[in-house]
Design an enzyme around this catalytic site. Structure first.
Site, PDB file in Angstrom:
ATOM      1  N   THR A 174       5.525   2.595   1.111  1.00 34.76           N
ATOM      2  CA  THR A 174       5.375   1.291   0.973  1.00 34.76           C
ATOM      3  C   THR A 174       3.813   0.824   1.577  1.00 34.76           C
ATOM      4  O   THR A 174       3.495   1.557   2.593  1.00 34.76           O
ATOM      5  CB  THR A 174       6.451   0.332   1.980  1.00 34.76           C
ATOM      6  N   PHE A 176       1.555  -1.568   3.448  1.00 35.19           N
ATOM      7  CA  PHE A 176       1.546  -2.715   4.445  1.00 35.19           C
ATOM      8  C   PHE A 176      -0.028  -3.400   4.455  1.00 35.19           C
ATOM      9  O   PHE A 176      -1.013  -2.434   4.630  1.00 35.19           O
ATOM     10  CB  PHE A 176       1.983  -2.108   5.954  1.00 35.19           C
TER      11      PHE A 176
HETATM   12  O1  LIG Z   1      13.030  -3.427   6.456  1.00 33.36           O
HETATM   13  C1  LIG Z   1      12.060  -2.759   6.934  1.00 33.36           C
HETATM   14  O2  LIG Z   1      12.139  -2.022   7.773  1.00 33.36           O
HETATM   15  C2  LIG Z   1      10.827  -3.239   6.493  1.00 33.36           C
HETATM   16  O3  LIG Z   1      10.072  -2.853   7.235  1.00 33.36           O
HETATM   17  C3  LIG Z   1      10.577  -4.039   5.351  1.00 33.36           C
HETATM   18  C4  LIG Z   1      10.478  -3.119   4.323  1.00 33.36           C
HETATM   19  C5  LIG Z   1      10.186  -3.870   2.917  1.00 33.36           C
HETATM   20  O4  LIG Z   1      10.084  -5.190   2.925  1.00 33.36           O
HETATM   21  O5  LIG Z   1       9.551  -3.373   1.796  1.00 33.36           O
HETATM   22  C6  LIG Z   1       9.589  -2.263   4.454  1.00 33.36           C
HETATM   23  C7  LIG Z   1       9.791  -0.806   3.790  1.00 33.36           C
HETATM   24  C8  LIG Z   1      10.490  -0.509   2.937  1.00 33.36           C
HETATM   25  O6  LIG Z   1      10.105  -0.737   1.548  1.00 33.36           O
HETATM   26  C9  LIG Z   1      11.841  -1.111   3.143  1.00 33.36           C
HETATM   27  C10 LIG Z   1      11.864  -2.661   3.517  1.00 33.36           C
END
Ligand SMILES: O=C(O)C(=O)C[C@]1(C(=O)O)C=C[C@@H](O)C=C1
Length: 281
Positions: A174, A176
Site C-alpha cells: 500500500t 501512503f
Molecule cells: O486499516 C488499516 O490498518 C489502514 O491503515 C488502512 C488500510 C487502507 O485503507 O488501505 C491500509 C493498508 C491496507 O491496505 C489496509 C487498510
C-alpha cells in the site's frame, strides 16, 4: 511533531507514519493522533490539529483508495512525501478457527483477501471496520470474532495468529501519502536530486471533447516527462464526468515540469497541483 493516522494503534497507516518519521531527518519523535476515518485525518491536517497526516492512497491488489482521492481534491493540502509499506494480512482471534462466526476488517483488507475468504470462510459473516487495528480491538471481546489485521496488532492486542499471510497475492503493498496543510510551512529538508522526486496533480476538463486526453498527455510526452499514474475519478457532477489524477516523475522546482504545467493549465478548466515530493523507492 503531531501526526494524524487512521487508528487505533497497530494500523498500517501508523506503520507507514513510523517508517516515514524514521526516514526523514526529523529530530522530534512523532506523537500520533488516531482517527476513525480518513476524512477525519484530512480535517485534522486542514485545521492544523496535527502537523502532518498519513493516508493510504493505493494498494497493489485493490487499486486506489477512493475516499483519499476525493479528499485530495476537496481539501487545501500539500503532499510532502510518499511511503510504500508491505502489507501482510493475518487472521487473528482469541479463540480457535472452529469458533469463528464473524470476520472483521477494513474494506480494503477484506477486498485484498477476497479469494481466501471465499475459499475458506464462504458462509462466515463479514463486517467492515474503520481500520484493521479497530477490527483487532473488537476481536479481543469475543472468541467467535476474528480480525484481518497485522502481526503487530496481534502482539498489541494479545490475539493469536490463526493463519498468517492470507492476502490473495503475496506482493501486497500500500502506498501512503504524507500530507500537510497547504498553508503550513514545512520544516522538512527537501532532497535536492530532481530525478528522485514525483509530482501529483488533478486536472478537470471543461467538456469531454475528442482528443482532450491526448492534449493533456501530449504536454508530458513533448517534454519526455515520465507518467507513473493516471486515473479518472467521477467529479460527482454528472455520470461520465471525470477528474484526472496524474502522478509523474520530477519536481515543480524543475523548469521543464513548471513549463509543462503552465502549458497544461491553459488547456484545462482546473489544474490542482498537490505537490512535489521524494519518491519512496
Ligand atoms: O486499516 C488499516 O490498518 C489502514 O491503515 C488502512 C488500510 C487502507 O485503507 O488501505 C491500509 C493498508 C491496507 O491496505 C489496509 C487498510
Amino acid at each position: 511533531m503531531i501526526v494524524g493516522v487512521l487508528g487505533p494503534a497497530g494500523s498500517y497507516s501508523e506503520k507507514a507514519a513510523k517508517k516515514w518519521a524514521k526516514k526523514m531527518e526529523h529530530t522530534d519523535v512523532p506523537v500520533f493522533n488516531y482517527y476513525e476515518d480518513i476524512t477525519d485525518t484530512f480535517s485534522a491536517v486542514v485545521n492544523k490539529t496535527v502537523d502532518y497526516g498519513v493516508v493510504p492512497v493505493e494498494n497493489s491488489i485493490e487499486g486506489s483508495v477512493g475516499i483519499t482521492l476525493d479528499q485530495l481534491f476537496e481539501n487545501e493540502i500539500t503532499i510532502t512525501s510518499e511511503i510504500v509499506v508491505p502489507i501482510e494480512h493475518c487472521l487473528l482471534s482469541k479463540g480457535s478457527l472452529s469458533d469463528i462466526k464473524i470476520i472483521l476488517s477494513h474494506p480494503q483488507a477484506l477486498a485484498q483477501c477476497r479469494n481466501f475468504l471465499k475459499t475458506h470462510f464462504k458462509n462466515t459473516e463479514l463486517r467492515t471496520t474503520g481500520s484493521t487495528s479497530h477490527a483487532a480491538t473488537l476481536a479481543t471481546e469475543f472468541d467467535e470474532m476474528a480480525a484481518i489485521a497485522s502481526r503487530s496488532s496481534a502482539e498489541m492486542y494479545g490475539l493469536k495468529i490463526l493463519i498468517p499471510n492470507i492476502q490473495d497475492h503475496n506482493e501486497n503493498y500500500t502506498r501512503f501519502l504524507v500530507i500537510k496543510s497547504k498553508y503550513k510551512t514545512s520544516n522538512i529538508k527537501s532532497i535536492p536530486t530532481e530525478h528522485l522526486y514525483k509530482t501529483s496533480i488533478i486536472v478537470y476538463l471543461d467538456q469531454n471533447r475528442p482528443g482532450a486526453l491526448y492534449e493533456i498527455l501530449e504536454e508530458f510526452a513533448k517534454k519526455e516527462i515520465n507518467l507513473t499514474k493516471i486515473e479518472s475519478r467521477p467529479s460527482k457532477k454528472a455520470l461520465g464526468d471525470y477528474l484526472f489524477y496524474i502522478d509523474f516523475e520530477g519536481s515543480i522546482q524543475d523548469e521543464t515540469i513548471k513549463s509543462a504545467l503552465d502549458n497544461l493549465g491553459r488547456k484545462v478548466k482546473m489544474l490542482k497541483n498537490l505537490g512535489s515530493y521524494p519518491k519512496d523507492n
